[in-house]
Enzyme design. Structure first.
Site, mmCIF file in Angstrom:
data_model
loop_
_atom_site.group_PDB
_atom_site.id
_atom_site.type_symbol
_atom_site.label_atom_id
_atom_site.label_comp_id
_atom_site.label_asym_id
_atom_site.label_seq_id
_atom_site.Cartn_x
_atom_site.Cartn_y
_atom_site.Cartn_z
ATOM 1 N N ARG A 53 1.163 -0.936 -0.089
ATOM 2 C CA ARG A 53 -0.058 -0.076 0.128
ATOM 3 C C ARG A 53 1.184 1.136 0.235
ATOM 4 O O ARG A 53 2.606 0.917 0.284
ATOM 5 C CB ARG A 53 -0.581 -0.142 1.242
ATOM 6 N N LYS A 78 -3.149 0.488 11.344
ATOM 7 C CA LYS A 78 -4.680 0.890 10.999
ATOM 8 C C LYS A 78 -4.630 -0.461 11.544
ATOM 9 O O LYS A 78 -5.476 -0.979 10.422
ATOM 10 C CB LYS A 78 -4.850 1.610 9.264
ATOM 11 N N HIS A 147 -2.502 1.246 -6.100
ATOM 12 C CA HIS A 147 -3.375 0.470 -5.686
ATOM 13 C C HIS A 147 -3.651 -1.004 -6.475
ATOM 14 O O HIS A 147 -3.910 -2.115 -6.420
ATOM 15 C CB HIS A 147 -4.866 1.257 -5.088
ATOM 16 N N ARG A 150 -1.183 -2.727 -6.849
ATOM 17 C CA ARG A 150 -1.132 -4.082 -6.150
ATOM 18 C C ARG A 150 -2.493 -4.753 -6.420
ATOM 19 O O ARG A 150 -2.377 -6.194 -6.549
ATOM 20 C CB ARG A 150 -1.549 -3.267 -4.856
ATOM 21 N N HIS A 173 -4.201 -8.705 4.049
ATOM 22 C CA HIS A 173 -5.470 -8.622 5.000
ATOM 23 C C HIS A 173 -6.348 -9.411 6.242
ATOM 24 O O HIS A 173 -5.479 -10.554 6.971
ATOM 25 C CB HIS A 173 -6.691 -9.529 3.636
ATOM 26 N N TYR A 182 -10.022 -11.128 -6.036
ATOM 27 C CA TYR A 182 -8.960 -11.772 -7.379
ATOM 28 C C TYR A 182 -9.652 -13.458 -7.851
ATOM 29 O O TYR A 182 -8.918 -13.032 -8.986
ATOM 30 C CB TYR A 182 -7.824 -11.666 -6.322
#
Length: 202
Positions: A53, A78, A147, A150, A173, A182
């Protein structure tokens, strides 16, 4: 009739998330070669090659890179989890050259120093600028963002045979449901997608 009215509740159908934009390998190669400066090439290379990220790339320190083990340590932010990512020989070679020539301090990619000379990391705005300056050099109508790189990293790994659980760990994740998107994009194994039109003329 003595029977109370009953309301029938149908299960709520979850609205499908917007599928990610994914670049082809040829588009990635062109994009990574586009920047003039090695530092900028490596910034884009880390976003794609490690699936980082933007804020994770900004926070990377010199001590997070292990050239002996060819890994990058990404510290949790985060509410995410700590994770080690494979660096790869191409990125390792480029980073060694970057460190030798640029002599970054503290952070892997430095921005301008503060008034008192303290090093500052690159910012997400700086990353966006590098992407904006170079995406026009790729012959595509796709919207290229940090992103997007990514998403492309994740999709290309699935198509190369990586299992979904390992991909979840690499992406950091918290929930497997986030990673499953995905599977709707990648062309892998029995889920390889094709047009039936092509089979008419074989």
């Amino acid at each position: 009739m003595g029977i109370k009215d009953r309301h029938v509740k149908l299960p709520q159908i979850k609205r499908q998330n917007k599928l990610p934009v994914v670049l082809s390998k040829a588009e990635v190669r062109t994009f990574l070669k586009a920047p003039i400066y090695l530092k900028h090439r490596l910034m884009l290379g880390m976003l794609y090659g490690c699936g980082l990220r933007s804020y994770e790339l900004c926070a990377l320190r010199l001590c997070d890179v292990d050239f002996d083990r060819q890994t990058v340590f990404v510290k949790k932010q985060k509410g995410k989890v700590d994770r080690y990512l494979p660096l790869g020989k191409h990125l390792a070679r480029g980073l060694k050259k970057h460190i030798a020539t640029e002599s970054p301090r503290t952070f892997l990619f430095n921005s301008q120093v503060t008034d008192n000379g303290a090093p500052r990391p690159i910012t997400t705005t700086g990353i966006q600028w590098v992407i904006k300056e170079n995406r026009g050099k790729v012959n595509t109508h796709k919207t290229i963002t940090a992103h997007c790189l990514r998403h492309t990293y994740a999709t290309h790994l699935l198509e190369a045979g990586l299992n979904i659980i390992s991909l979840k760990e690499l992406l950091g994740h918290a929930f497997i449901e986030t990673t499953l998107v995905y599977l709707h994009v990648a062309n892998t194994g029995s889920s390889h997608k094709f047009s039936p039109l092509d089979t008419l003329f074989e």
